[in-house]
Each structure stands twice: as structure tokens, then as C-alpha cells.
Design an enzyme around this catalytic site. Sequence first.
Site, PDB file in Angstrom:
ATOM      1  N   LYS A   1      57.523  95.228  76.464  1.00  0.00           N
ATOM      2  CA  LYS A   1      58.869  95.656  76.103  1.00  0.00           C
ATOM      3  C   LYS A   1      59.920  94.847  76.860  1.00  0.00           C
ATOM      4  O   LYS A   1      60.875  94.319  76.260  1.00  0.00           O
ATOM      5  CB  LYS A   1      59.029  97.151  76.427  1.00  0.00           C
ATOM      6  CG  LYS A   1      60.379  97.733  76.039  1.00  0.00           C
ATOM      7  CD  LYS A   1      60.509  99.191  76.473  1.00  0.00           C
ATOM      8  CE  LYS A   1      59.671 100.149  75.659  1.00  0.00           C
ATOM      9  NZ  LYS A   1      60.309 100.492  74.371  1.00  0.00           N
TER      10      LYS A   1
ATOM     11  N   ARG B   1      62.003 103.349  81.234  1.00  0.00           N
ATOM     12  CA  ARG B   1      60.753 103.367  80.445  1.00  0.00           C
ATOM     13  C   ARG B   1      59.670 102.582  81.185  1.00  0.00           C
ATOM     14  O   ARG B   1      59.960 101.598  81.850  1.00  0.00           O
ATOM     15  CB  ARG B   1      60.957 102.712  79.082  1.00  0.00           C
ATOM     16  CG  ARG B   1      61.886 103.449  78.145  1.00  0.00           C
ATOM     17  CD  ARG B   1      62.043 102.651  76.860  1.00  0.00           C
ATOM     18  NE  ARG B   1      62.772 103.387  75.852  1.00  0.00           N
ATOM     19  CZ  ARG B   1      64.095 103.330  75.682  1.00  0.00           C
ATOM     20  NH1 ARG B   1      64.839 102.558  76.478  1.00  0.00           N
ATOM     21  NH2 ARG B   1      64.670 104.032  74.736  1.00  0.00           N
TER      22      ARG B   1
ATOM     23  N   GLY C   1      49.051 108.003  78.037  1.00  0.00           N
ATOM     24  CA  GLY C   1      49.033 108.647  79.345  1.00  0.00           C
ATOM     25  C   GLY C   1      50.073 108.078  80.278  1.00  0.00           C
ATOM     26  O   GLY C   1      50.319 108.614  81.350  1.00  0.00           O
TER      27      GLY C   1
ATOM     28  N   MET D   1      53.980 107.180  81.370  1.00  0.00           N
ATOM     29  CA  MET D   1      55.276 107.786  81.130  1.00  0.00           C
ATOM     30  C   MET D   1      56.008 107.017  80.045  1.00  0.00           C
ATOM     31  O   MET D   1      56.024 105.801  80.051  1.00  0.00           O
ATOM     32  CB  MET D   1      56.101 107.749  82.401  1.00  0.00           C
ATOM     33  CG  MET D   1      57.349 108.576  82.268  1.00  0.00           C
ATOM     34  SD  MET D   1      58.272 108.559  83.797  1.00  0.00           S
ATOM     35  CE  MET D   1      59.519 107.356  83.395  1.00  0.00           C
TER      36      MET D   1
ATOM     37  N   ARG E   1      59.428  93.751  67.965  1.00  0.00           N
ATOM     38  CA  ARG E   1      58.014  93.371  68.198  1.00  0.00           C
ATOM     39  C   ARG E   1      57.424  92.969  66.858  1.00  0.00           C
ATOM     40  O   ARG E   1      57.992  93.295  65.800  1.00  0.00           O
ATOM     41  CB  ARG E   1      57.229  94.519  68.826  1.00  0.00           C
ATOM     42  CG  ARG E   1      57.226  95.760  67.964  1.00  0.00           C
ATOM     43  CD  ARG E   1      56.540  96.938  68.650  1.00  0.00           C
ATOM     44  NE  ARG E   1      56.732  98.140  67.844  1.00  0.00           N
ATOM     45  CZ  ARG E   1      56.454  99.360  68.271  1.00  0.00           C
ATOM     46  NH1 ARG E   1      55.984  99.558  69.482  1.00  0.00           N
ATOM     47  NH2 ARG E   1      56.625 100.401  67.482  1.00  0.00           N
TER      48      ARG E   1
ATOM     49  N   HIS F   1      18.819 102.096  55.732  1.00  0.00           N
ATOM     50  CA  HIS F   1      18.631 101.610  54.360  1.00  0.00           C
ATOM     51  C   HIS F   1      19.892 101.808  53.526  1.00  0.00           C
ATOM     52  O   HIS F   1      20.384 100.891  52.878  1.00  0.00           O
ATOM     53  CB  HIS F   1      17.443 102.351  53.729  1.00  0.00           C
ATOM     54  CG  HIS F   1      17.187 101.976  52.307  1.00  0.00           C
ATOM     55  ND1 HIS F   1      17.600 102.742  51.256  1.00  0.00           N
ATOM     56  CD2 HIS F   1      16.590 100.883  51.781  1.00  0.00           C
ATOM     57  CE1 HIS F   1      17.249 102.157  50.130  1.00  0.00           C
ATOM     58  NE2 HIS F   1      16.620 101.021  50.415  1.00  0.00           N
TER      59      HIS F   1
ATOM     60  N   SER G   1      16.335  80.878  60.931  1.00  0.00           N
ATOM     61  CA  SER G   1      17.345  81.826  60.487  1.00  0.00           C
ATOM     62  C   SER G   1      17.171  83.063  61.354  1.00  0.00           C
ATOM     63  O   SER G   1      16.104  83.678  61.356  1.00  0.00           O
ATOM     64  CB  SER G   1      17.148  82.144  59.017  1.00  0.00           C
ATOM     65  OG  SER G   1      18.109  83.086  58.619  1.00  0.00           O
TER      66      SER G   1
ATOM     67  N   CYS H   1      20.881  85.569  59.217  1.00  0.00           N
ATOM     68  CA  CYS H   1      20.883  86.325  57.964  1.00  0.00           C
ATOM     69  C   CYS H   1      20.839  87.817  58.243  1.00  0.00           C
ATOM     70  O   CYS H   1      20.515  88.593  57.378  1.00  0.00           O
ATOM     71  CB  CYS H   1      19.736  85.896  57.057  1.00  0.00           C
ATOM     72  SG  CYS H   1      18.123  86.132  57.792  1.00  0.00           S
TER      73      CYS H   1
ATOM     74  N   TYR I   1      25.189  77.907  59.826  1.00  0.00           N
ATOM     75  CA  TYR I   1      25.725  78.789  58.792  1.00  0.00           C
ATOM     76  C   TYR I   1      25.470  80.247  59.139  1.00  0.00           C
ATOM     77  O   TYR I   1      24.630  80.540  59.994  1.00  0.00           O
ATOM     78  CB  TYR I   1      25.123  78.464  57.420  1.00  0.00           C
ATOM     79  CG  TYR I   1      23.668  78.809  57.296  1.00  0.00           C
ATOM     80  CD1 TYR I   1      23.261  80.081  56.895  1.00  0.00           C
ATOM     81  CD2 TYR I   1      22.685  77.869  57.576  1.00  0.00           C
ATOM     82  CE1 TYR I   1      21.932  80.408  56.799  1.00  0.00           C
ATOM     83  CE2 TYR I   1      21.338  78.184  57.487  1.00  0.00           C
ATOM     84  CZ  TYR I   1      20.965  79.456  57.095  1.00  0.00           C
ATOM     85  OH  TYR I   1      19.648  79.795  57.010  1.00  0.00           O
TER      86      TYR I   1
END
Lengths: 909, 909
Positions: B29, B99, B108, B110, B366, B484, B798, B865, B885
Amino acid sequence: MLTEKKRVYRFGGKIADGDATMRELLGGKGANLAEMCKIGLPVPAGFTITTECCTEYYQLGGGFSEELKREVAEALAFTEKTMGKKFGDPNDPLLLSCRSGARSSMPGMMDTILNIGLCSATIPGMIKKTGNPRFVYDAYRRLIMMYSDVVMEKAEGIEPADGQGIRQQLDRMMEDLKKAKGYESDIDITAEELKTLSEQFKQKVKDVLGVDFPDSAEAQLWGSIGGVFKSWNGKRAIAYRRIEKIPDDWGTAVNVQSMVFGNMGESSATGVAFSRNPATGENKFYGEWLVNAQGEDVVAGIRTPNPLNEDTKTDQTRNLQSLEKAMPTVYAELDEIRLKLEDHFHDMQDIEFTIQEGKLWMLQCRVGKRTGIAALQMAMDMLGEGMIDERTAVMRVSPAQLDEILHPVLNPESEKKAGAIAHGLPASPGGAVGQIVFTPADAMAFAAQNKKTILIREETSPEDIEGMRASTGILTQRGGMTSHAALVARGWGKCCIVGCDGMHLDTAGKKVRFPGIDRVFTEGDYISLNGSKGIVYEGQIDTIDASENPLFVRFMNIVDKYRRLGIRTNADTPEDAVKALQFGAEGIGLFRIEHMFYGRNSDVPLMKLRKIILADNEEERKHALDELLPFMKASIKSTLKIMDGKPVTFRLLDPPLHEFVPKSEEKKEELARELGIKVSDIDLRSEQLHESNPMMGHRGVRLHVSFPAIAKTQYRAIFEAAAELLREGLNPQPEIMIPVTVSARELTFQRAICDLVKAEVAAAHYPIDIKYSFGTMIETPRAALTSDRMARSAEFFSFGTNDLTQMTFGFSRDDVGTFMGDYLGNKIIDSDPFQTIDTKGVGKLVEYSVQGGRCKRPELKCGICGEHGGDPESVKFFNKIGLDYVSCSPFRVPIARLSAAQAAIEQEI
Amino acid sequence: MLTEKKRVYRFGGKIADGDATMRELLGGKGANLAEMCKIGLPVPAGFTITTECCTEYYQLGGGFSEELKREVAEALAFTEKTMGKKFGDPNDPLLLSCRSGARSSMPGMMDTILNIGLCSATIPGMIKKTGNPRFVYDAYRRLIMMYSDVVMEKAEGIEPADGQGIRQQLDRMMEDLKKAKGYESDIDITAEELKTLSEQFKQKVKDVLGVDFPDSAEAQLWGSIGGVFKSWNGKRAIAYRRIEKIPDDWGTAVNVQSMVFGNMGESSATGVAFSRNPATGENKFYGEWLVNAQGEDVVAGIRTPNPLNEDTKTDQTRNLQSLEKAMPTVYAELDEIRLKLEDHFHDMQDIEFTIQEGKLWMLQCRVGKRTGIAALQMAMDMLGEGMIDERTAVMRVSPAQLDEILHPVLNPESEKKAGAIAHGLPASPGGAVGQIVFTPADAMAFAAQNKKTILIREETSPEDIEGMRASTGILTQRGGMTSHAALVARGWGKCCIVGCDGMHLDTAGKKVRFPGIDRVFTEGDYISLNGSKGIVYEGQIDTIDASENPLFVRFMNIVDKYRRLGIRTNADTPEDAVKALQFGAEGIGLFRIEHMFYGRNSDVPLMKLRKIILADNEEERKHALDELLPFMKASIKSTLKIMDGKPVTFRLLDPPLHEFVPKSEEKKEELARELGIKVSDIDLRSEQLHESNPMMGHRGVRLHVSFPAIAKTQYRAIFEAAAELLREGLNPQPEIMIPVTVSARELTFQRAICDLVKAEVAAAHYPIDIKYSFGTMIETPRAALTSDRMARSAEFFSFGTNDLTQMTFGFSRDDVGTFMGDYLGNKIIDSDPFQTIDTKGVGKLVEYSVQGGRCKRPELKCGICGEHGGDPESVKFFNKIGLDYVSCSPFRVPIARLSAAQAAIEQEI
């Protein structure tokens, strides 16, 4: 191509070009023949053609170099001169033998051609010289039979069309002759008949093999030499080399040696002997001989051989004449040679000799094979005699021989006569004889009547424990070397065969059929097991117990001087702990907390555990855990007490919870009554707990992450037991081991809980200070791969190589039986990785893990507690990579001690 | 201790000590406030106390250094000067906000204290200056409420005794007042009443917290600064840091800023806006505002906010006044700022603004969050506008956003209103709405009537495939992310939730209960699934489909320019292959031969396979294999044809054979009839094939070592298909992959068989020359550890990272559901290793294996794979370690392409 190198090494008289160290070049046989000459023993002269010539032979496309021909001619001249006869001499021909000689003996290689040099040119002179035509024609027909078989047929790779080789055809011709004449023995055949038979043999050889039997001494000699070389590339020899991974270019040597004859009358003889008794180890010259006979007659067992001397006569040989009595001078010479050989080789020798017309000739010597008990006896005797030093004595008894000493075994002689009826995996060694039973309950019932039983099961489960303990041997249809039955049996040193899948088992009908015999076996029938080889026999075979030898303790004390590795034991009960201490264990490397839920006196704690598992909420679980605590503490305390001052590694509860939910309706009903719930509730919980792959499921530390309260109770039991012992003035050394970890954070998580419980117990027992060590079992590949992180919380690693092997290979040890045979058979793996550590894969992980862990924590203690802790090959590996200790079942402790010492000695050289 | 370093960074006017790059020191900020000043935007002046001061505060035992006090005083003077007011001035007081400002926002911590500086000394002057006592007392009571809550209670760690914090108590007092007076809204409370209330508030604070509410501007300011620092060590903040592994010494910054008020009448306002539409990506200024309001009023949703401009009005906001119309000058200024911000940050900005009496103030900017489709639209638009380059455009769409674009999803707005009735694992993303069915057959029956269904199963099996395909979504009670159901559903891009174990399922009774609702659901009832989050809803929720955007193809073409990794697909059917090609797959990385035995048209080949499994002898097996060959060839050929010129990796039959033996009585009877055997024979075989841990049993290459004839048939099918295609003039590129290997010798063994079959097929098709590549799946730790040896026979690796993960962790993916939650919950593992590759363990093995293999064979092709091929984090890792790959399910191909490109771009920097 060889140019500079010597191709032929002579031996004879007291001269030899080679010696015993030249096995690679001369083969084992040739090297030892040379050595015997060197130390002045009477060896028939001859020469060895080097293994390098074998390679040369193939490089030349199957021919002999000029250099070889020249050197053979020179060596032959030396031989002739030494023996005083000439090869091919029509008047007094020298005859030769020809043998292959690889570095170690190899099946499929040509063995022996005898009587080379007998041909139409030399036979008459030989008859004249010996005055014994029958002897000469008998020698000639033997030459034809051997030569046609091994040189002309086998070495040439001829496959007999009708499956009947030339040897079988000639044998049949001789049998036909004997039948026609009504002769009972070869000895009855006359000289004339042998002469005619030899001619018929030669015609048959020509008919069958298409070539003439060579009728010249020279041709026979070179044919034999070439035959030996060719046999190196015979089908069986190649197959054997593939399997044993012997390089093709090692080649074989050829030994050409003068013939001597033990069958030249009553002053001739032949025999084999051992410089000490190979069965008992007793320091007595021991052997057998036959008068007027050839070496093969002793081996073939056609005639009963005579004892060598008076001292070693037995009831069976009481009335047979000893060589000591029959030929006292020759015997005295032989006895002197025996001492000379032992003095020279510092070990028991196995020798072959021939006496030709009163003259002694040495044909072979080599280190003699021996039984386990003999190995122990000889090692200790030779040490006492100052013949060997302690290191050598330790190396002289192999772990397998020690194992043999520790188990009663089936009598090998009786085994030979009995036929195997089934084969399985040799899960736990030794022999067992008993009546078959099919349920643990029956095993116990039989045992109550003092009957010995063999328990046959499809596979065993923790519920079978009592019945397994009650039986003498265990035989299962399924499972591998580390199945439940195998593990339990080995732990007890009880004979066990597993994975006997040829068996047709009908447990309900209490019947079984074995593949090797056509009958149904029912309860009470006798069978015998050889657990060292995995063989099942019908009926009762007598056993031998060799474990009583008083030398054992003395030997083991020497062994312990040389080992670096500590030896602990895997023990879960006070009884096992006591046994292991007797066997020399220095601590407990694996105490499985779950053991208290199996076997004897487990009913009450098991019921508590089941309450915990079936608990509906935290409250109930907590209550049941509180009830369980005293049982757990008692079990832990009694073991810590026995092992006072020695480390005891407690492994937290490991199996998945479903293992403890009863399976039988009866047990379920009992449990439901006890807990005041419905059987359907048990079924539901059981179903929830069911796992597809329990080996990789909710077990080990995973249980304790999900249910920290269960971990807490175990920590509390350990610390309270330790605190109470400390108050009693004892010195408990608890180690806490977290199983099946995959992440260092499991350890920090558990260590926080553990330290909290310790602080609570310590506060309650103030000012007692409880010391303990915290560590983990490394049994998943990930734990091994992240060992540097693991070592932040762990003060010790104990490699659980059983599970680590399972996960590294992806081999479930319960299921591996279906393909392990195919893998070993196709040599895809060299040995069962559950028996001997796979050094290339699993071992690499262990080594990596030790290094990683010690990087972070140099004082990290590393051990193993898998089955490999009792395997000699594996122990060698663990010694090499620097583990601190191995832990094995109580019965394997001496074997581990010996293996560790041998590894240390081998690795210090 | 800080000595030299600057502690306080000023901003205001066009001056700022810091800038946007200083997030670590100033927090997100503070850094952005500074940056806005720097580019000349109107930001209320103030200053940021650095994160380092937070650490200093704790080092000083909770105190402020003299240096800090001095620098704050200087910065405050700067602020006062810039704003033309003085803090604590009785006549015209400057009010401040305070802030926290961590590097990224943290629960949590402030949040905000407003109106600091209001006290008995300044209130009168403030009233005089504003002429609005109600405004001042309202601000004052807000200050008391916020300050007492976050500074006096929470930051001090006071735990309210009765669970009622001071904030709740003050809220209740205000509610009571409103009730007593009959007021509907806060706005109705009068100035006088607010004044009285403030006094009562202060008394209550003293009663409850035991200290006075500070009545000095200075005390309030330092109290707030200390409160921010203290909140860094609040319970929730610490817990959050533990979980997210944020170091404790990062600290938080404190932003102190001049107050501006949007609630000072009709010329004041407040709003939030996005520089482009965050939902659609449309390049239009989009936002909401409220006249005479404070920021929290817009967020809280008490009043309906107005649209920012005319252009973005919707049917709902048609009649509300836009800022464009209400305050045209201010709007024009804001619109200019919008352009300036985008021009400066090159990305869509999310801004907060306040208008105080006609003057515009920027409170925050932002990078704005956006939907998937908006991300795509903006990236392509900004690229077109020249605002960003191609690399940046590629990085602007996250893989999760692309995934969102590719799946229809539940309307998030409707989801918010609906209540979840159950949670499970988000197995396959997207949304699905349908009627529940409990059997695959019912799913097909409903589908036949064009009804959309959600199939609910305990878990799915290959026999369920058709029913799964027929349903719109799948919900299972058990199983993990790679069960599965999950694998199949992701492969199809079908919405799926698994492991929903809170569900009470009665499949037989076709009933289900969900934990979040008290009713029984029966067949035909509607539910909705959010597969991206694993949430189940009651009834029908509307869905959104965003996949039709024409920008998609253009974007993906740019993506492909930047990636190095090849992208293949896992596809077993021609339909999957076609789909994957459309999605940009460059080959098939995994064609599972066993697929032909599942799903549509599998009846005949499955029957043949069962014949093979039940065959009594080699002869029968051979015959059944011959019958199977044409089916296998046809399936292989059609896929090779579709993928012409592209590589297709065929994996030999992998599952254990028992998977193919029917389980239901009906199917068994059918099979027995067909084969002319007894059902008991099937049961017997089934029992023989049963395995305790099938995942580590007789599967993969182990089957082909045991039954080489089965391997031969597969090789033959592949080579014959290839030969026939070559004859047709096509260019098939088959690759043969051996699964579940553990030893290089398995490969030499199989390669010998494979080459033999190839030679036979080639001879039959002479002169056709078939090219193929031979390789292995690396999916056991041992294969990975011995990769150097593997690479002697293998031309490609693979990595089967699913099984490799299972075995490296010892986690059975079917059983992991029982403890995965506990592991993730206790942060023992950071993420499910079946979703994102475990780089420390499994990844280490993959990397080691690639290096080992390439040492032996530098041109070795390496790919993966497993399911990880479609996971962005994992793809990054695979790019980094140099794989060639990745292969993933067809629907994941675009995600893998994008992930690969992003990995390449990130790693080139």
C-alpha cells in the site's frame, strides 16, 4: 595374436613352469598340478596349454598357431623324458590324458579323455610291455567311447538325430554283448571280446558320425586339444557363462598329462582322500580307495570302496582292508603328503591319487568342501595348531555354514533317497518333520498331545500366530520370502517353506495334494520340510542337530574382535529379548509396539485397541486409550528391564487399523457384545477402513498424524516405563522410532508431542531425568531422498529395507510370488531383493540417505532393521557404506555377527 | 538496531520519498501511494513507517526509538504543511488514518483506524470549521469503536471473558439506542445523541478494558502506530505466517495519511473503479460510487452504489445517476487519472477515490483482479494497443484463468446465494448441473431421454465408463485427485468431485444424504457441482460458458512462440486424438493399449482378453491372442492415421489381469457360457489372481516377462498397423513404451522380442521399412535410480509421475483420501503431490534420472505422461529440468501450452 607370450607350461619331476597363483592363465587344475610338483609331490608329468591359446584358437578360425605346435612338441619331449617313455612309441608307448581347465569348473565343458595314444601302431607294444591284453583293449574301448562322444560328437556340436548320442549307442552295444554272453559285470568280458568290440565301435563311429576314429597318437592328441577348445563354445557352456556372467574371452586351459593306471593288478590302486574329516572336521586323514581300479570306479559307486586307515573305520567298513594295512609304505608316503599339503596350503585338502604297481602318483589337490560343523572344528583346530591366524579362522566358516550349525537339518543322506513331492521358497532354514494340520487350532490341539506338526496354510495372518508357534514347521501356498509366515518363522528360527504354489490345498476339507505324488494327504499324515532348500518330502526323514558344539562360543568371541558393525535384534517380547541376548545381541533395533496385539495374552489389549478403532468420538477414544496404557507400559517395561543398559528402539504402531478389526463372524459378535454395539457397526467401520493398497495406505506415522492421541499414549507408556525403571535404579535406554515417514515435518510434528508427554511424565516423577533418543525409520524413497531434512529432528535413522525395497521396486512382498520366479528365471534380477539388498537401487538410496543425514548431523546413528540385517551379502554392503549397526531376528544374530566380522576383514585388506 | 537507515518515507503533493519498487520496505500500500504521488496524482499527504521499524519495535521490547520519533515528527510537519492543517490544532485540526502495510495483505493484521486526532481539544474547532456537529460526532464515535477494538483490545491480546469483544458491546449500545428511539438507520441518530453515545462509549471502554480512551491526538497516533506493530504478532497473524511460511522478521509497515471525507455533503462522494471491466475485459472505465458516503459504505453494500458512467449502465442501474453526469469535471479528472495509471503501470488498475467537497483524492491503486475471459481480452487488447509486448501478454493470463475459459462454470453470483451442502476434492474443474443417478445404467437411461445427470458413486471402476460418459458430472464418495473417476473425468474435461466423504450414500436404495442439509435426495433430484472448488449445491444453479472467445486461438498462437517444451496428449481413442489435435497437441504421449477393453465397443475384445486370462495352456492362450490381434491393430491404426506424421507412444498393457475378470455374477455366467467353462473356474482363476497390493503387483512389464506371447501380439499389432499405413503412403511414427520397469534387463528382454516381431512383419511387407522408437516409462524409484543403465536400451523416457509419486511417498492414490486432509491441514505437506509435483522428492528423482539417462545417451528424449503434465506449477519444474515434452489429457493441452510458455519466459529472465 600371441607372439611373445609363453603358451605351454610344463610340470613333472620336481619341475614346474607355473604355480598355484596362476589360475587365470592355467585354470584351477593346471595351477594346482604345477604347485604340487613345485613342493616335490609325485605328479605324472605333463603340460598345461594356457587359456590365452583358447582365444587364439578362435581368432585363428579354429586352428593352432605354429608357436603353439612348437611349444607343445617341446613340452611333450619334456614329459617323455620325465616319464621315460615316448608318446606313439610302438614298443613302450606313453599314454596321455587331456582335460579342460577353466578358472573354475564349468558345466558343459569337456571333462576328460583318457588313454590318448592307443592306436593300431602302439597297441601291440603296449600288450607286450604290460603282458595284459585285456587291460590294453579295455583301455582302448574306453578311449573310443570317450573320444567319439566328447571330441567327435559334442565338441563338434553334432545333435544326434534320434536323441541317441554315440555314447549311448556304444553303451548299448556293450550291454548287448554282456547279455548275449550272460555276463554280469564288465570285468567278465574277455580280452578277445574287447578287441572285437573295439573294432565294432570304430565301425559304428564311422556309420553314425561319418568320420573315422583317428588311428594315430598325434591325431588323437590334437583332436583332444581342439575338442577342449571347442567345448568352450558348446551350447551348455555358453548358456552357463551367460547366466554366471563369465566373459567369453576368458577361455579354457588344456591339461595334457601322462596316464598312470590304478588297474594294473593287485599292487595298483586308486583313491580320494581329505586331509581332515570333511563331515566332522576331526583332524584325521580320511578317505577311500579301491585296489586294481580306475578313478571313475571310486566315484561311480559300483564297488564299495575301502577305508583309508584303521582309525577311520566305521561299523560298515569294519571288515574292509585299509590302505594303511594293505600297502603300509605307500600309505606312509601319502600321509606325509597330506601333512605337507596342509602345511603348504594352510587348509584342508581334497586329493586324488593313483598307485601304479606300488608307485604313488598325485592326480589332483584342491581345498576340500566341508559341512558347517566341520568348518567350525577345522578353523578352531588350525588356529590352535598355529596353522592360521584369527582373521583367517573367522573367514573359514561361511555364514551359511554357521546357519547350518544353528538349525537342526534333515539328514542329507536320507534326503537323497527320498523324492521331493513339492518345491517352494526356502523361507526359514533347517529341517522339520511332523504331522500335517490345516488350522492353527489343530496345531495347538496336536501340540497339547506332544505331537509335532507341520501347519499348512494358504497364507498366514497375525491371528494364526499361536498355531504357528505350536507347530514344528510351516508350509504356505502363497507369499514370498518376506511374507508374514516367512518373517515370523525366521524370527523364531522355525523351519518354513512359503509360496509352494504347486500344492492343491483344500483347507476346509483338510486335504492337500502335492504335485510330485499321486495321493491325497489328510490331517495327521507325515511330511518333512527342508527349509534351507524349500523342498517338501513325504513321510518322516531323520534330522541332525549340530548346534551343541562347544567351539561355537569360542569362535564367536574371536568373531566379535573383528567386526565394526553393532548387532541388534528385532524382538517384541521378553522371551525374544532373552534369546537374542544369549545369541549376543547388543540391543533391540526393532520393538514393534503392535506385537502386544498378536499372540499370547493379547486378548485384553486387543479388545482395548478395537475399542479405540471403533470409537465414535474423541472422548471414547481417549477413554479406551487410558485403559490400554497399563498393558502397553507393562510390555515395554519388561523388555527395557531385560535389556537394561542396552538401547531398545520402540517403533510406534505401524499397521493400518483394519488389520485389527476381526474378520470372522464369531469374533465380530464377541466384539459387538463387549462394546455394546451392532455387528453391522463393525462391518461399516471395517468397510470404511478398507484399502485398495494397504501397504501404501493409512499406516505408520500417518495414523499418528490423524490420531495424535494414539501417539501420546505410546509416548506415555515408554516414558512412564523408563521413569519407573530409573526409580528402581536401572538404566533404561529407550529410543523412539517413527515409521513410514515421508517428510521432515512429520518428525517435527511428532517430536513436539513426544517432548510434551516427556515433560509431563518427568514432572510427575521429579527429579528423575529421562533420557531418550528420537529417530525415524527410513522406509519410503522420499524419506531417503530428503534425509538431510529428516536429520534435523532425527537423532537416528533405521532403514526399513523391507518396505524400502517394496516401494523402490514397486514390488508388493505379498504378491511378488506370481512373477518373482519369472524374474529370477530370466535373470532379470540376480537375486530376490527381499533376501539380499539390491545395491544398485535400494542400496544406492540407503547410501545417499546416510550421507545426506550425516551432512546435517555428523553424529547421526544409522542402522537397519529390515530382514536384510541377517543376510550376509547385505551385511557386507551395510558395513561398506558405514552403517553403525544391523538388527535382525534373534536366530540370525550369530550370522550377522560373523558376516559383519568377515565384511570388516575383507574390507580392511 | 537501525541507525543510518531512513525510517519514515513521506508522500504528498507531487513529492514522495519512496516508489512502487519499494514494497519490501514500505509494504504494498505504501509503495503504491508513493508512486501515485510521483506521477502527480492527488493523494492525501502522509507518510509510511518502514517494515524495519516493526522489527526495531520488538527489539526495543515494544518501544519507539528516538530516531523514529524524530522522523515521524518531521514527516508529520511535512504532511501538515502539504495539507494546510495541523494535527491536534484546536481550530482546524488535521485528522489522520493509520493502516498496516505488509508486503502482501495478511489476515489478522490491523486494518484501519480512521479519524485519529479527534479529542476534546479538537472537536469544538472541527465543529466550527465544518459547521456540521453531527458529522464530527459520528466521526468521533467511529474512532472510539475502531480504536478500542483494534488498538486497545486486539493488539494488546486481550481475550474478552464472555466472548463478547468491546466492539460487539459498543455495537449493541448503538442498536439499543436506535431501538429505543425507533430509528431505522444510523443516519437517523442526531448529533446530540451521538455526542452522548460517545461519552457512554468511553465509559464502557474504561469499564471493560480498564483504561481510558486516549484524549490526545498525539497519544492516539502513537497508540495506533504501536497497535499496527503489535498486530504483527497477533495470534491469527502468526498462525497465518506459519502456514504461508512468511518469516517473522519481515515486519509490517505503518501508513499514516491525512483523512479526506466523502461524507461532507452532496459535493462529496466516494467510489471504487477499475480501469477496464474486470468481468469482461472490455476497455471501458468501470466502477461504482456513492454521494455523501464513506468508503466502507460502498463495500458494505448497505446502499446500492451508482454506476460510474453512462456507458457502463446496466438494466439494474439504468435509473441511477452516474458520476459522469453528477460531477462531470471530477469525472473527467478521474478518467484522465485512469489513463495515466494504465499508461504508467501497463495493466488494469483497481482504484479507490474520495471526493471531498468537489476535490478528488486518490486513496489506493493496485493491479486489478479479473476473470479468465477478462484476462484474455485485456492481454490481447493491450498487446494491440502497444501497451505491452508479447511476452507480457503471455504472462497476463494465468493457467487457472485459461482453465476457466475452457470450462463452463457455475455462475459465481448464483453460487454466492446458494448454500453448499457438501464438500469434496475438486477433481475436474468446471460446473455441472443435473439430476442425480446412482448407477451407470441409469445415467445412460436418463441420457437417452436427453436428461442431464450427475452420477453419484462410492467410487468408479472401468466398468462404469459408459455411464460416466453419459453423465454431465460425477460425484464420488471415495478416492483422491488421481482416483479413477478423477483421471477419467479430467481426461474428458468433465466436471467431477471426488472424496466427498461426508455424504451418506445408499447406492442400493438409490438414496443419498448430504452433510449440509437435512433431507434425503433420491434419483432425479437436482444438484449442482463446482468442480473447480469441490462444492456441491442443492438444485439447479445457472452456468456460464466463456470458451467461445475468438481471441483464444490468436492468444495461443502467441503462446506457442515462446515455449520450448513440446506438448503431447494422453489419448486412447480416435475421438480423443481428434480433440487433442484441435487443442494443439503435437503428438500422443500416452496411448494405453488396455483402453480398448473399456468403454464403447469393448465387448468383443474384452471377451478375447478374458479368454487369454482364463486360458489353461500356452496353446489356448496363443489362439485367443491371434483372435485379439485384428481388434488391437484396428484401434492402433486408426489413431496412428489421425496423428499422421506425429509421434504416438503406445504403452503395453499395464493393469494387473484381475482387473479384467468380471466381478458380477451375471457377467461371470455370460463369460462361462461363452468359454464353455464353469463359473467356479472363473472364481478360482480370480482368486489366484487376487493381490493384496495390486498397485505393486503383477502388472506392467512384469506381465510381459511372465507371458511374452501377450507382448508379442501387441508388438505385432503396432508394426502391422504401421506397415499398412506406410503402404498407404502415410507416415506413422510409433513409439513403444514399456511400463513399470525396475531393471534395464527388462528392456533388453523386451527389445529382443520386439525386434524379432518387427523383423517378421518387415519381411512380410518387404520392402517397407518400419521405423519406431523404443523406450520406457520411468515410474518406479528403482527405474529412476538406474536410469543410466535403462538408457542403454531406451531411446526415450516418459516419466509416469502418478505411480512414481505413489511409490516415492508410499501413498496409494486410492487410499490417500483417509489421511491427505490431515497432512494438508497440519501443513505436513504443502500441496497434494498427485496434483503438483513434489520437487524435493519425486522431482529430485526425475531430475536425477534425466541426467543419468542423458549421460549414457545424450539424445535421449524425456517427457512426462502423468497427471502432472497438465499442472502449471509442475510444468514449470519440468521445463526447468530440461524435459523435452509433457503429455496431458486433451482438455489440459492449452493449459500445458500456456504453462510451458510462461515457464520459458520466467526462466529466460
